[in-house]
Design an enzyme around this catalytic site. Structure first.
Site, mmCIF file in Angstrom:
data_model
loop_
_atom_site.group_PDB
_atom_site.id
_atom_site.type_symbol
_atom_site.label_atom_id
_atom_site.label_comp_id
_atom_site.label_asym_id
_atom_site.label_seq_id
_atom_site.Cartn_x
_atom_site.Cartn_y
_atom_site.Cartn_z
ATOM 1 N N SER A 140 -9.728 -50.057 92.549
ATOM 2 C CA SER A 140 -8.633 -50.776 91.906
ATOM 3 C C SER A 140 -7.751 -49.786 91.172
ATOM 4 O O SER A 140 -8.226 -48.753 90.685
ATOM 5 C CB SER A 140 -9.167 -51.811 90.915
ATOM 6 O OG SER A 140 -8.108 -52.371 90.150
ATOM 7 N N TYR A 153 -14.582 -53.517 83.649
ATOM 8 C CA TYR A 153 -13.967 -53.477 84.977
ATOM 9 C C TYR A 153 -13.307 -52.126 85.237
ATOM 10 O O TYR A 153 -13.504 -51.522 86.297
ATOM 11 C CB TYR A 153 -12.934 -54.594 85.100
ATOM 12 C CG TYR A 153 -12.314 -54.688 86.483
ATOM 13 C CD1 TYR A 153 -13.044 -55.183 87.557
ATOM 14 C CD2 TYR A 153 -10.988 -54.304 86.711
ATOM 15 C CE1 TYR A 153 -12.481 -55.277 88.830
ATOM 16 C CE2 TYR A 153 -10.420 -54.398 87.960
ATOM 17 C CZ TYR A 153 -11.169 -54.886 89.019
ATOM 18 O OH TYR A 153 -10.614 -54.966 90.277
#
Length: 258
Positions: A140, A153
């Site tokens: 990501s 995350y």
């Protein structure tokens, strides 16, 4: 069996399901892994995908025994995949000052990192023995720099990027390629409740089309969409003081239960 085979985790929704559709359209046989297998089966039936071209395996990537068993079952039933995509992941906001959020951190790393390693593990030796194959990890843009309230995350995706780079070096010269894909903001259940702006938001089908091309081209690293690649490079270059000021007042990611 003469048709190529793709193995995808997290195939019940979002990016995983969009990738499954794109590979099906390209003529690949499918090996799909999900916790919610009923949803995957209903999706496959709705598209008229024949059972002999699609196998569905029930596994939670956090369960090492279950996910590695799913990989071995794929090898036994369908053969060695041409492409393995470790896509399963979670995104939940955390506050380190709150004790119960430490469990969320554990679950995030078990899913996004340990789950990726366990997804790849059954396939590395067979692919290396064959001398071909692609291992694809979904990272990501959030792995480039840390964002407030998103520590678990961001850290897990930064670890994904480094892990895949290490794996790429280990497999260099074996014929097995390692592809790191960094999505920007994709319209999936993971982003549906975000309470901050999401520039260059993409639909999962558009992401899947570009991801398919990147994997097929054998790139080692790609940010999708390219505009987020520019943003990511600028973020990396910003001095900490400037970066910190830019984030003042930014809404935090929802914590579990919010």
């Amino acid at each position: 069996m003469s048709r190529p085979l793709v193995y995808i985790t997290g195939a019940s929704s979002g990016i995983g399901q969009a990738l499954a559709l794109r590979y099906h359209q390209a003529g690949y046989r499918l090996a799909l892994v999900a916790r919610r297998t009923d949803e995957v089966q209903a999706w496959a039936r709705g598209l008229g995908i024949r059972a002999d071209t699609c196998r569905i395996f029930a596994a939670d990537v956090r369960d090492i025994d279950a996910i590695t068993a799913a990989g071995r079952a794929c090898l036994a039933d369908q053969g060695v995949p041409d492409v393995v995509i470790a896509n399963a992941g979670i995104s939940v906001g955390v506050d380190t000052a709150i004790a119960e959020d430490l469990e969320v951190v554990r679950r995030t790393f078990e899913t996004n990192n340990l789950g990726m390693c366990a997804t790849f593990q059954p396939f590395i030796s067979p692919m290396r023995a064959r001398g071909t194959g692609r291992l694809v990890g979904i990272a990501s843009v959030a792995g480039i720099r840390g964002l407030p309230g998103h520590g678990a995350y961001c850290a897990s995706k930064a670890a994904v990027i480094s892990y895949l780079e290490s794996l790429r070096g280990e497999l260099h010269g074996s014929g097995v390629g390692v592809v790191t894909l960094l999505p920007g903001y994709i319209a999936t259940p993971l982003t549906a409740s975000n309470r901050y702006s999401m520039p260059f938001l993409m639909q999962p089908e558009a992401f899947a089309a570009r991801a398919f091309d990147a994997i097929d081209d054998g790139v080692s690293y790609r940010v999708i969409p390219w505009q987020m690649g520019v943003v990511a490079k600028l973020m990396r270059l910003l001095p900490n003081a400037v970066f910190d000021r830019l984030l003042v007042g930014r809404e935090r990611k929802h914590r579990a239960g919010e």
